[in-house]
Design an enzyme around this catalytic site. Structure first.
Site, PDB file in Angstrom:
ATOM      1  N   ALA A   1       0.820  -1.208   0.000  1.00  0.00           N
ATOM      2  CA  ALA A   1       0.000   0.000   0.000  1.00  0.00           C
ATOM      3  C   ALA A   1       0.853   1.258   0.000  1.00  0.00           C
ATOM      4  CB  ALA A   1      -0.947   0.006   1.200  1.00  0.00           C
ATOM      5  N   ASP A   2       1.953   1.248   0.729  1.00  0.00           N
ATOM      6  CA  ASP A   2       2.823   2.422   0.789  1.00  0.00           C
ATOM      7  C   ASP A   2       3.478   2.711  -0.556  1.00  0.00           C
ATOM      8  OD1 ASP A   2       2.682   3.371   3.519  1.00  0.00           O
ATOM      9  OD2 ASP A   2       3.659   1.514   4.100  1.00  0.00           O
ATOM     10  N   VAL A   3       4.095   1.693  -1.138  1.00  0.00           N
ATOM     11  CA  VAL A   3       4.807   1.890  -2.395  1.00  0.00           C
ATOM     12  C   VAL A   3       3.830   2.243  -3.523  1.00  0.00           C
ATOM     13  CG1 VAL A   3       6.278   0.792  -4.125  1.00  0.00           C
ATOM     14  CG2 VAL A   3       6.688   0.382  -1.688  1.00  0.00           C
TER      15      VAL A   3
ATOM     16  N   GLY B   1       2.611   5.878  -3.065  1.00  0.00           N
ATOM     17  CA  GLY B   1       3.662   6.814  -3.447  1.00  0.00           C
ATOM     18  C   GLY B   1       3.835   6.914  -4.942  1.00  0.00           C
TER      19      GLY B   1
END
Length: 240
Positions: free
Chosen positions: A171-173, A176
């Site tokens: 989810a983070d990558v 971003g």
């Protein structure tokens, strides 16, 4: 691709952890002048193993190519510095969960303000800047569960009744990367119109794009998983 295409773009980077720093690292890779603004005690990822000569290689990967500026945004003088910089800088990355660090939020005014009408402001959060969940904290594992990704993945694992423990922060990558694309579009929009804008990127909506067939089946009343996809009784994914 020309790796210096964004050399005229300057970014004030208030982000921490993974999603925001990954986004601004991509901007830096294309030549943007990224100034990472950190609190006096430093960004928490600076101490995340593995360490090389006492420095986190994790932090290095996410923040290579950036400059660093230490400011205590709880102090009015520091907020004034940021506002003055905002009159000169052209793009901002921001990752501020609603209701937290109001001094920092006040320093990152949107393009509708008088600070600079062509300012591009990007906010990354778990659930977006508006709505009933906007103030909730969110990390990748929570979003994996809340978006249904964990349960969708489980449906393909024959005989499994609980989702995997996933230490890969998808989810983070993903968020971003989507923010990077959205900022690039906003910069092009500004070039055409001369106007900046607010870009709101949520981790939840980003993860929903990973479950294309599942989301579409739900829209048409076919939320049940196909026969044979999940042996036994599948338990709902739970955020802990």
């Amino acid at each position: 691709m020309d790796n210096d295409i964004l050399h005229r773009v300057r970014v004030l980077d208030f982000t921490t952890t993974i999603a925001g720093p990954h986004c601004t690292r991509l901007l830096a890779d294309l030549g943007a002048d990224v100034v990472k603004i950190e609190a006096p005690d430093g960004e928490l990822m600076r101490t995340r193993p593995p360490l090389r000569d006492g420095v986190s290689s994790y932090f290095g990967q996410l923040n290579a190519g950036k400059r660093s500026l230490v400011l205590d945004l709880k102090q009015p003088a520091a907020v004034d510095i940021v506002k003055r910089a905002g009159r000169r800088r052209r793009s901002r990355g921001g990752e501020f969960p609603a209701g937290r660090d109001e001094a920092a939020r006040a320093s990152t005014t949107s393009p509708s303000s008088a600070v600079r009408p062509d300012l591009v402001f990007c906010a990354m959060s778990g659930y977006g800047q508006t709505g009933p969940s906007s103030g909730l904290p969110a990390y990748a594992p929570v979003i994996h569960a809340a978006s249904g990704y964990d349960l969708a993945h489980l449906s393909y694992q024959h005989g499994r009744t609980r989702p995997d423990n996933n230490g890969v922060f998808i989810a983070d990558v993903l968020t971003g990367t989507y923010a990077f694309g959205a900022i690039a579009a906003a910069l092009y929009h500004r070039r055409v119109t001369g106007r900046g804008q607010m870009v709101d990127v949520s981790m939840l909506e980003s993860m929903l794009t990973m479950t294309l067939s599942e989301v579409q089946r739900a829209q048409f009343g076919h939320a049940r998983l196909p026969a044979g996809r999940c042996s036994g009784r599948c338990r709902p994914a739970t955020a802990i």
